[in-house]
Write a protein that holds these residues in place. Structure first.
Motif: not given
Length: 264
Positions: A30-34, A43-47
């Motif tokens: 929820p706190n990710v900005r791209i 299969h990535c995890v961005i947190e």
């Protein structure tokens, strides 16, 4: 809307530009900005509180923004910030910062980061670097612009690597690596200066001659570090075109803690 694979899971609170691409089975917190133009493989995890800039290419199986491997960390809202135009290959792990290290792990622009690279909490990586496979950075490491790390290089916590420096494969760094220096070994020792890299980056013959004189003062004249700093500082009289390079070196050396020292 962003191009999100149907099997990916993106939290509704995440902020993704319309031009972002997210691969299969990837998880976005929820706190990710791209920003625009960035692609994230499957299969990535961005947190965590993670901000990723424009036109990055993140390959499959990466973990970005996970909590630091630090027993003192207690859930504070620290960050991972990645700039623009970076390539991050498979199985890389970048952790967020810690309150004791400024709270931010930061990666600059146009870096080429190969597979299995680990950036621990509070690392700061500049621009135009190359990290070969399995390069490993402990916490609080600082990496200057144009640095090249050979495969399986391991860097101790709080160590600094100056701009344009380079390590050979399987190097182990316990001390600060000054700008322009090439190092190799376990522990790493200075072998030469990165002359070929400087030529490729457009350094003039005068600037390269100044770097050779720096190498002589640091490693061949038997000077103490303070004596070498004074000797290098005087090089601007002989090589005025290299004034910025001399300043880069003297500033780096002057900031080196006595208890750590430089790679010799």
């Amino acid at each position: 809307m962003a191009r999100i694979h149907e099997t990916a899971r993106v939290d509704p609170a995440a902020e993704l530009d319309a031009d972002v691409e997210i691969g299969a089975y990837t998880l976005i917190g929820p706190n990710v900005r791209i920003a625009a133009g960035t692609s994230v493989g499957p299969h990535c995890v961005i947190e965590g509180h993670t901000t990723i800039g424009r036109n990055n290419r993140i390959f499959q199986f990466c973990s970005l923004g996970a909590v630091p491997q630090d027993k003192k960390y207690a859930g504070e809202p620290c960050e991972l910030i990645i700039g623009d135009g970076n390539t991050v290959r498979e199985f890389c792990t970048f952790n967020i910062g810690t309150p004791g290290g400024g709270g931010v792990t930061r990666v600059g622009d146009d870096n080429w980061i190969m597979a299995y690279v680990h950036l621990a909490h509070d690392c700061r990586v500049g621009n135009h670097t190359i990290f070969a496979n399995n390069s490993q950075l402990a916490g609080h490491v600082e990496v200057g612009d144009w640095v090249i790390l050979g495969g399986f290089t391991v860097v101790h916590q709080f160590v600094r690597l100056g701009a344009h420096s380079m390590t050979a494969m399987c190097s182990l760094l316990f001390a600060d690596l000054p700008p322009f220096v090439m190092a190799q070994g376990q522990p790493a020792r200075a072998r030469s200066m990165n002359f070929e890299g400087l030529r490729r980056r457009g350094f003039t013959p005068e600037r390269i001659a100044a770097v050779k004189a720096m190498h002589k003062a640091l490693y061949r004249d038997g000077l103490t570090l303070q004596e070498a700093i004074a000797e290098i500082g005087a090089l601007t009289q002989r090589y005025p075109e290299a004034a910025a390079d001399v300043s880069l070196m003297t500033s780096f050396l002057s900031a080196t803690p006595a208890e750590r020292g430089i790679v010799r």
